[in-house]
Design a protein around this motif. Structure first.
Motif, PDB file in Angstrom:
ATOM      1  N   SER A 116      -7.566  11.979   0.093  1.00 32.04           N
ATOM      2  CA  SER A 116      -6.769  10.836  -0.352  1.00 32.04           C
ATOM      3  C   SER A 116      -5.317  11.215  -0.553  1.00 32.04           C
ATOM      4  CB  SER A 116      -7.323  10.284  -1.672  1.00 32.04           C
ATOM      5  OG  SER A 116      -7.068  11.193  -2.725  1.00 32.04           O
ATOM      6  N   GLY A 117      -4.465  10.177  -0.490  1.00 31.76           N
ATOM      7  CA  GLY A 117      -3.083  10.321  -0.895  1.00 31.76           C
ATOM      8  C   GLY A 117      -2.993  10.146  -2.397  1.00 31.76           C
ATOM      9  N   THR A 118      -1.849   9.713  -2.897  1.00 26.97           N
ATOM     10  CA  THR A 118      -1.680   9.515  -4.340  1.00 26.97           C
ATOM     11  C   THR A 118      -2.446   8.270  -4.774  1.00 26.97           C
ATOM     12  OG1 THR A 118       0.482  10.578  -4.321  1.00 26.97           O
ATOM     13  CG2 THR A 118      -0.022   9.162  -6.187  1.00 26.97           C
ATOM     14  N   GLU A 119      -3.398   8.475  -5.701  1.00 28.86           N
ATOM     15  CA  GLU A 119      -4.255   7.398  -6.190  1.00 28.86           C
ATOM     16  C   GLU A 119      -4.366   7.479  -7.710  1.00 28.86           C
ATOM     17  OE1 GLU A 119      -5.195   4.927  -4.555  1.00 28.86           O
ATOM     18  OE2 GLU A 119      -5.246   5.508  -2.454  1.00 28.86           O
ATOM     19  N   LEU A 120      -5.116   6.561  -8.292  1.00 28.44           N
ATOM     20  CA  LEU A 120      -5.287   6.494  -9.732  1.00 28.44           C
ATOM     21  C   LEU A 120      -6.434   7.407 -10.169  1.00 28.44           C
ATOM     22  CD1 LEU A 120      -4.103   5.005 -12.192  1.00 28.44           C
ATOM     23  CD2 LEU A 120      -5.908   3.301 -11.921  1.00 28.44           C
ATOM     24  N   GLY A 129      -7.868   7.495   2.715  1.00 25.45           N
ATOM     25  CA  GLY A 129      -7.091   8.267   3.666  1.00 25.45           C
ATOM     26  C   GLY A 129      -5.863   8.868   3.030  1.00 25.45           C
ATOM     27  N   SER A 130      -5.073   9.541   3.826  1.00 22.49           N
ATOM     28  CA  SER A 130      -3.945  10.321   3.309  1.00 22.49           C
ATOM     29  C   SER A 130      -2.747   9.473   2.905  1.00 22.49           C
ATOM     30  CB  SER A 130      -3.505  11.349   4.354  1.00 22.49           C
ATOM     31  OG  SER A 130      -3.104  10.698   5.559  1.00 22.49           O
ATOM     32  N   PHE A 131      -2.740   8.189   3.308  1.00 21.38           N
ATOM     33  CA  PHE A 131      -1.578   7.339   3.003  1.00 21.38           C
ATOM     34  C   PHE A 131      -1.439   7.137   1.496  1.00 21.38           C
ATOM     35  CE2 PHE A 131       0.404   3.146   2.401  1.00 21.38           C
ATOM     36  CZ  PHE A 131       1.586   3.347   3.093  1.00 21.38           C
ATOM     37  N   GLY A 132      -2.514   6.751   0.828  1.00 22.66           N
ATOM     38  CA  GLY A 132      -2.489   6.551  -0.612  1.00 22.66           C
ATOM     39  C   GLY A 132      -1.877   5.222  -1.014  1.00 22.66           C
ATOM     40  N   SER A 133      -2.290   4.710  -2.165  1.00 25.51           N
ATOM     41  CA  SER A 133      -1.737   3.445  -2.668  1.00 25.51           C
ATOM     42  C   SER A 133      -0.535   3.660  -3.573  1.00 25.51           C
ATOM     43  CB  SER A 133      -2.810   2.663  -3.427  1.00 25.51           C
ATOM     44  OG  SER A 133      -3.199   3.356  -4.604  1.00 25.51           O
ATOM     45  N   ASN A 134      -0.298   4.911  -3.974  1.00 23.58           N
ATOM     46  CA  ASN A 134       0.870   5.267  -4.796  1.00 23.58           C
ATOM     47  C   ASN A 134       1.033   4.374  -6.027  1.00 23.58           C
ATOM     48  OD1 ASN A 134       2.074   7.431  -3.057  1.00 23.58           O
ATOM     49  ND2 ASN A 134       2.118   5.754  -1.587  1.00 23.58           N
ATOM     50  N   PRO A 135       0.041   4.329  -6.916  1.00 23.19           N
ATOM     51  CA  PRO A 135       0.173   3.527  -8.139  1.00 23.19           C
ATOM     52  C   PRO A 135       1.351   4.004  -8.981  1.00 23.19           C
ATOM     53  CG  PRO A 135      -2.093   4.275  -7.803  1.00 23.19           C
ATOM     54  CD  PRO A 135      -1.237   5.047  -6.859  1.00 23.19           C
ATOM     55  N   GLU A 136       1.981   3.073  -9.674  1.00 20.81           N
ATOM     56  CA  GLU A 136       3.133   3.423 -10.510  1.00 20.81           C
ATOM     57  C   GLU A 136       3.323   2.367 -11.593  1.00 20.81           C
ATOM     58  OE1 GLU A 136       6.835   3.286  -8.415  1.00 20.81           O
ATOM     59  OE2 GLU A 136       6.292   1.489  -7.292  1.00 20.81           O
ATOM     60  N   LYS A 137       4.169   2.711 -12.578  1.00 18.46           N
ATOM     61  CA  LYS A 137       4.549   1.801 -13.668  1.00 18.46           C
ATOM     62  C   LYS A 137       3.334   1.321 -14.446  1.00 18.46           C
ATOM     63  CE  LYS A 137       8.642   2.181 -11.862  1.00 18.46           C
ATOM     64  NZ  LYS A 137       9.593   3.163 -12.394  1.00 18.46           N
ATOM     65  N   LEU A 138       2.430   2.226 -14.795  1.00 18.33           N
ATOM     66  CA  LEU A 138       1.218   1.849 -15.533  1.00 18.33           C
ATOM     67  C   LEU A 138       1.590   1.316 -16.910  1.00 18.33           C
ATOM     68  CD1 LEU A 138       0.237   3.889 -13.285  1.00 18.33           C
ATOM     69  CD2 LEU A 138      -1.533   4.585 -14.891  1.00 18.33           C
ATOM     70  N   VAL A 139       0.946   0.204 -17.306  1.00 11.22           N
ATOM     71  CA  VAL A 139       1.210  -0.377 -18.625  1.00 11.22           C
ATOM     72  C   VAL A 139      -0.048  -1.090 -19.109  1.00 11.22           C
ATOM     73  CG1 VAL A 139       2.116  -2.552 -17.678  1.00 11.22           C
ATOM     74  CG2 VAL A 139       2.810  -1.820 -19.954  1.00 11.22           C
ATOM     75  N   VAL A 140      -0.319  -0.994 -20.410  1.00  7.20           N
ATOM     76  CA  VAL A 140      -1.486  -1.625 -21.013  1.00  7.20           C
ATOM     77  C   VAL A 140      -1.065  -2.926 -21.694  1.00  7.20           C
ATOM     78  CG1 VAL A 140      -3.327  -1.397 -22.721  1.00  7.20           C
ATOM     79  CG2 VAL A 140      -2.628   0.602 -21.363  1.00  7.20           C
ATOM     80  N   VAL A 141      -1.773  -4.002 -21.374  1.00  3.55           N
ATOM     81  CA  VAL A 141      -1.584  -5.291 -22.037  1.00  3.55           C
ATOM     82  C   VAL A 141      -2.949  -5.744 -22.541  1.00  3.55           C
ATOM     83  CG1 VAL A 141      -0.807  -7.680 -21.825  1.00  3.55           C
ATOM     84  CG2 VAL A 141       0.334  -5.882 -20.512  1.00  3.55           C
ATOM     85  N   LYS A 142      -3.080  -5.818 -23.853  1.00  8.59           N
ATOM     86  CA  LYS A 142      -4.361  -6.133 -24.493  1.00  8.59           C
ATOM     87  C   LYS A 142      -5.445  -5.183 -23.989  1.00  8.59           C
ATOM     88  CE  LYS A 142      -4.088 -10.706 -23.890  1.00  8.59           C
ATOM     89  NZ  LYS A 142      -4.334 -12.164 -24.068  1.00  8.59           N
TER      90      LYS A 142
END
Length: 485
Positions: free
Chosen positions: A298-302, A321-334
């Motif tokens: 995998s690429g960059t994932e959670l 695959g190697s592309f990855g979803s590139n998660p970013e700006k994680l924030v918790v709401v409730k």
């Protein structure tokens, strides 16, 4: 305020709910970007930096506030008058004030990087012209710490500072070169090195307990371990960070002691030095979520961790695959975790998860994005919604779906439409009157009106649309795809 509707696409690609965006305020009118950033909450309001104009003339990037409404979103202070910017950065709320770095006119000269404060009584005040370009502002034992450039000496040095009881900047240890800091279980943690070291750039993990500095651990005896993204987890009672222990940047965890500072997991084992580059550490439901790449499948994932090696694993491979979803700006709401991710078609989306794979879904698509913010138990996004939008990058409230698009009070009351395709006139069975919204396939509303006698007149160009129907008695609400010829 302007309201824009977007579709929520689940993992399987099925239409299941509707997410809407409400523009809080077009701070910089037109396609230009006000680019709100550096958010903090103070006295129940959201504060941030944004670019704007007054009477058509640019005032640069200045300090703004918002209560989530258009009327309540306004300029706090034009700190540097005219078109120049004060560029407030690294906003941090501490002891009923906001602290930040930026540019301030001093004796007729715009001086960059000074430390300032703001409160509703005294307004903007200068704190320090010596400790400049403050970042990593951290509250430890009710004292404000930060890393800054010490301009009192030449050449300038990078030091750990704090504010004393009089609100004055104090150099915590002039014998330590500091790159970044964060909160530890019982001390301030720092990516640092002794100033008199023969190899001053080989940074390791240090700690400051409020009185003295000490080396916690030489994470990498051969080169700089460069601890970064230092994030304390109250649930785990420990601090996570990215460091190079000889195998590239990997997740480490510490209890503030040498023995308790260990590699959490070697995620990327493709070779000895690649590293998984863990980032975006965010506590959620007793665990810490972060982004990383295993370099293999995998690429960059959670990813997620419970603080143990065995409990550190990929949460979900959103784009296999190697592309990855590139998660970013994680924030918790409730009780949900939100983040941006990029799908296999290179389209940026807002995602949510409840901590289960089944409860993880894409909510909406945006053209470009920069921030996700939790405020008053609501999700806000800084984004441009469409590449053809007449509005640039601005602050939006994300109205999260709370029910299915198809709602019927009784099983036998399900409505249907005809004809479909249609030349513009649509009839609805079992629904006499109500209102409707017609959206294009990006989710943008193109017509919104009422109807009667079970008849809707669209008067739109030929194409494929989503028709949302809401009956007058609220007993039949549904969405369906229609084709206009």
């Amino acid at each position: 305020m302007r309201k824009i509707n977007f579709l929520a696409i689940l993992l399987g690609g099925l239409l299941s709910a509707q997410t809407t965006f409400t523009l809080v305020k077009d701070i910089l009118p037109g396609v230009q970007n006000s680019s709100p950033s550096n958010f903090t909450i103070y006295n129940g309001k959201l504060y941030f930096s944004a670019s704007s104009t007054v009477n058509g003339t640019s005032i640069g990037a200045e300090l703004w506030e918002s209560d989530g409404t258009e009327a309540g979103t306004k300029l706090v202070s034009d700190i540097v008058p005219g078109s120049s910017s004060s560029s407030p950065g690294n906003l941090f709320t501490f002891n009923n004030k906001i602290y930040f770095s930026g540019t301030l006119p001093i004796d007729g000269t715009n001086t960059s990087g000074v430390l300032m404060s703001y409160d509703e009584t005294d307004g903007v005040k200068l704190i320090s012209t010596v400790s400049k370009f403050a970042n990593n502002l951290t509250n430890f034992n009710n004292r404000l710490y930060y890393k800054a450039t010490n301009t009192a000496v030449t050449p300038n040095t990078q030091r750990l500072f704090y504010l004393n009881s009089a609100g004055q900047a104090v150099n915590a240890d002039d014998n330590l070169n500091v790159t970044n800091i964060g909160l530890g279980p019982n001390k301030i943690l720092a990516n640092a090195q002794y100033a008199n070291s023969s190899t001053p750039f080989l940074t390791q993990l240090f700690g400051f307990d409020g009185t003295s500095t000490s080396l916690i651990k030489i994470v990498n005896p051969s080169t700089s371990s460069f601890p970064q993204y230092i994030t304390y987890s109250p649930a785990l009672g420990k601090t996570l960070f990215n460091a190079n222990g000889g195998n590239g940047g990997e997740p480490w965890i510490t209890d503030g002691t040498e023995a308790g500072t260990v590699l959490l997991k070697d995620i990327n084992v493709t070779n000895g030095t690649s590293g998984s580059n863990p980032n975006n550490f965010t506590e959620f439901k007793g665990k810490v979520y972060f982004t990383a790449s295993d370099g293999l499948t995998s690429g960059t994932e959670l990813w997620m961790t419970d603080g143990t090696e065995a409990g550190t694993k990929m949460f979900l491979d959103l784009v296999p695959g190697s592309f990855g979803s590139n998660p970013e700006k994680l924030v918790v709401v409730k009780d949900k975790l939100y983040f941006y991710a990029t799908n296999s078609s290179n389209i940026k989306q807002i995602w949510e998860t409840d901590g289960t794979v089944a409860g993880t879904k894409a909510l909406a698509t945006v053209s470009s994005s920069s921030s996700l913010v939790s405020y008053n138990d609501k999700l806000y996004a800084v984004a441009r919604l469409s590449s053809t939008d007449a509005i640039g990058t601005e602050l939006y409230k994300v109205n999260l779906p709370e029910e299915s698009l198809a709602v019927s009070s009784e099983k036998n009351d399900a409505a249907s439409i005809y004809p479909n395709p249609s030349k513009g006139e649509i009839f609805i069975t079992t629904v006499k009157a109500g209102s409707f919204e017609l959206s294009d396939m990006t989710g943008r509303i193109v017509k919104k009106s009422s109807f009667s006698n079970s008849k809707i007149v669209t008067n739109v160009s030929a194409g494929t649309y989503l028709l949302k129907v809401m009956s007058e008695d609220s007993k039949n609400n549904f969405v369906t795809k229609i084709i206009i010829k």
